[in-house]
Design a protein around this motif. Structure first.
Motif, PDB file in Angstrom:
ATOM      1  N   UNK A 175     -15.176  16.017  38.054  1.00  0.00           N
ATOM      2  CA  UNK A 175     -13.820  16.350  37.627  1.00  0.00           C
ATOM      3  C   UNK A 175     -13.826  17.231  36.382  1.00  0.00           C
ATOM      4  N   UNK A 176     -14.638  16.878  35.390  1.00  0.00           N
ATOM      5  CA  UNK A 176     -14.647  17.649  34.158  1.00  0.00           C
ATOM      6  C   UNK A 176     -15.322  19.004  34.341  1.00  0.00           C
ATOM      7  N   UNK A 177     -16.269  19.095  35.263  1.00  0.00           N
ATOM      8  CA  UNK A 177     -16.924  20.372  35.516  1.00  0.00           C
ATOM      9  C   UNK A 177     -16.005  21.347  36.236  1.00  0.00           C
ATOM     10  N   UNK A 178     -15.199  20.839  37.155  1.00  0.00           N
ATOM     11  CA  UNK A 178     -14.331  21.699  37.955  1.00  0.00           C
ATOM     12  C   UNK A 178     -13.143  20.890  38.460  1.00  0.00           C
ATOM     13  N   UNK A 179     -12.144  20.646  37.624  1.00  0.00           N
ATOM     14  CA  UNK A 179     -11.036  19.773  38.002  1.00  0.00           C
ATOM     15  C   UNK A 179     -10.191  20.306  39.141  1.00  0.00           C
ATOM     16  N   UNK A 180     -10.236  21.605  39.418  1.00  0.00           N
ATOM     17  CA  UNK A 180      -9.385  22.168  40.476  1.00  0.00           C
ATOM     18  C   UNK A 180     -10.116  22.361  41.779  1.00  0.00           C
ATOM     19  N   UNK A 181     -11.438  22.232  41.778  1.00  0.00           N
ATOM     20  CA  UNK A 181     -12.174  22.627  42.970  1.00  0.00           C
ATOM     21  C   UNK A 181     -12.936  21.531  43.671  1.00  0.00           C
ATOM     22  N   UNK A 182     -12.643  20.284  43.377  1.00  0.00           N
ATOM     23  CA  UNK A 182     -13.377  19.184  43.976  1.00  0.00           C
ATOM     24  C   UNK A 182     -12.599  18.547  45.122  1.00  0.00           C
ATOM     25  N   UNK A 183     -13.350  17.861  45.960  1.00  0.00           N
ATOM     26  CA  UNK A 183     -12.812  17.380  47.222  1.00  0.00           C
ATOM     27  C   UNK A 183     -12.853  15.852  47.260  1.00  0.00           C
ATOM     28  N   UNK A 184     -12.232  15.213  46.293  1.00  0.00           N
ATOM     29  CA  UNK A 184     -12.337  13.774  46.156  1.00  0.00           C
ATOM     30  C   UNK A 184     -11.771  13.020  47.359  1.00  0.00           C
ATOM     31  N   UNK A 185     -10.707  13.545  47.945  1.00  0.00           N
ATOM     32  CA  UNK A 185     -10.020  12.784  48.994  1.00  0.00           C
ATOM     33  C   UNK A 185     -10.885  12.553  50.218  1.00  0.00           C
ATOM     34  N   UNK A 186     -11.930  13.352  50.398  1.00  0.00           N
ATOM     35  CA  UNK A 186     -12.834  13.138  51.535  1.00  0.00           C
ATOM     36  C   UNK A 186     -13.464  11.748  51.475  1.00  0.00           C
ATOM     37  N   UNK A 226     -25.539  11.066  63.896  1.00  0.00           N
ATOM     38  CA  UNK A 226     -24.261  10.519  63.449  1.00  0.00           C
ATOM     39  C   UNK A 226     -23.277  11.644  63.166  1.00  0.00           C
ATOM     40  N   UNK A 227     -22.117  11.521  63.758  1.00  0.00           N
ATOM     41  CA  UNK A 227     -21.065  12.518  63.562  1.00  0.00           C
ATOM     42  C   UNK A 227     -19.774  11.800  63.207  1.00  0.00           C
ATOM     43  N   UNK A 228     -19.102  12.281  62.168  1.00  0.00           N
ATOM     44  CA  UNK A 228     -17.822  11.682  61.794  1.00  0.00           C
ATOM     45  C   UNK A 228     -16.727  12.733  61.837  1.00  0.00           C
ATOM     46  N   UNK A 229     -15.524  12.270  62.196  1.00  0.00           N
ATOM     47  CA  UNK A 229     -14.360  13.137  62.335  1.00  0.00           C
ATOM     48  C   UNK A 229     -13.227  12.527  61.525  1.00  0.00           C
ATOM     49  N   UNK A 230     -12.588  13.322  60.687  1.00  0.00           N
ATOM     50  CA  UNK A 230     -11.494  12.800  59.881  1.00  0.00           C
ATOM     51  C   UNK A 230     -10.453  13.857  59.590  1.00  0.00           C
ATOM     52  N   UNK A 231      -9.368  13.421  58.964  1.00  0.00           N
ATOM     53  CA  UNK A 231      -8.277  14.307  58.572  1.00  0.00           C
ATOM     54  C   UNK A 231      -7.888  13.954  57.143  1.00  0.00           C
ATOM     55  N   UNK A 232      -7.842  14.947  56.264  1.00  0.00           N
ATOM     56  CA  UNK A 232      -7.424  14.679  54.888  1.00  0.00           C
ATOM     57  C   UNK A 232      -7.008  15.988  54.225  1.00  0.00           C
ATOM     58  N   UNK A 233      -6.172  15.883  53.231  1.00  0.00           N
ATOM     59  CA  UNK A 233      -5.736  17.023  52.427  1.00  0.00           C
ATOM     60  C   UNK A 233      -6.561  17.038  51.144  1.00  0.00           C
ATOM     61  N   UNK A 234      -7.391  18.059  50.932  1.00  0.00           N
ATOM     62  CA  UNK A 234      -8.235  18.085  49.741  1.00  0.00           C
ATOM     63  C   UNK A 234      -7.449  18.188  48.436  1.00  0.00           C
ATOM     64  N   UNK A 235      -6.182  18.588  48.496  1.00  0.00           N
ATOM     65  CA  UNK A 235      -5.382  18.663  47.272  1.00  0.00           C
ATOM     66  C   UNK A 235      -4.771  17.323  46.899  1.00  0.00           C
TER      67      UNK A 235
END
Length: 217
Positions: free
Chosen positions: A196-207, A141-150
């Motif tokens: 979020x609380x461990x690293x609020x600036x470095x997570x990639x939620x938008x994925x 399985x391979x997935x392809x997407x586009x998103x801004x991690x910020x």
């Protein structure tokens, strides 16, 4: 020559440079319609992903004002090329907003040779192609997407037909996946809160929320 001023002063920083913690969790301020073509060669290997992004009129107007050096309300070829050079350099740390996941593993992206920029009907367009790092054969399985991690730029595919597979897929089944935001939040609330609380600036939620093209082979 690229101007010796920061991208922030050009009005592009929040969309194209490393986000601060406050920017990372803001709602989108820049919007773009996308098209992506996944090109497969005769050996059933992913050759490249071809991207087209069309930006919203407000952001496009901002770019026009910042880069229209001769104030003729038109972006000349050299001005468009400057935009492309800045974006090419700024998106390198974000894999050019491209996500490839192969059997659960993130695949890196090779930098494109360049980003072509145009301005049509009041909107900024960008065209470029990226290749998966180390080659990528179609299996599992391979997935392809586009998103801004910020989460500052919302890049989405308005129609399923904007996600295309071209070439020899040898019977692989493809599907466009549009995640249900409420369902994802409900299923991952505890882990997302902890991250979020461990690293609020470095997570990639938008994925988690990005529309993607999925191939099963």
């Amino acid at each position: 020559m690229i101007r010796s001023v920061s991208i922030k002063r050009l009005g592009l920083a929040c969309a194209f440079t490393t986000a601060t913690a406050s920017a990372a969790f803001s709602h989108p301020h820049v919007f773009a319609e996308a098209r992506m073509e996944v090109m497969i060669d005769d050996r059933e290997t992913v050759r490249e992903l071809r991207h087209v992004w069309r930006f919203d009129e407000l952001f496009s107007a901002t770019v026009m004002l910042e880069f229209d050096a001769n104030a003729n309300l038109k972006l000349e070829p050299e001005e468009l090329a400057e935009v492309g050079r800045i974006v090419h350099a700024s998106l390198a740390d974000f894999d050019y907003y491209t996500s490839i996941i192969h059997n659960g593993r993130d695949i890196g992206i090779l930098a494109p040779d360049g980003i072509n920029v145009d301005f049509r009907d009041g909107q900024l367009l960008m065209f470029f192609a990226v290749q998966p790092e180390g080659g990528l054969s179609l299996d599992g399985t391979t997935s392809f997407g586009v998103y801004d991690p910020t989460m500052y730029t919302a890049i989405d595919f308005l129609n399923d037909s904007d996600l295309v597979v071209a070439g020899n897929t040898n019977g692989c089944k493809s599907a466009v996946v549009r995640p249900d935001v409420d369902e994802i939040l409900a299923q991952n609330q505890e882990s997302l809160t902890e991250a979020f609380f461990n690293d609020p600036a470095g997570n990639d939620f938008s994925k988690f929320f990005a529309t993607r093209l999925e191939l099963k082979c």
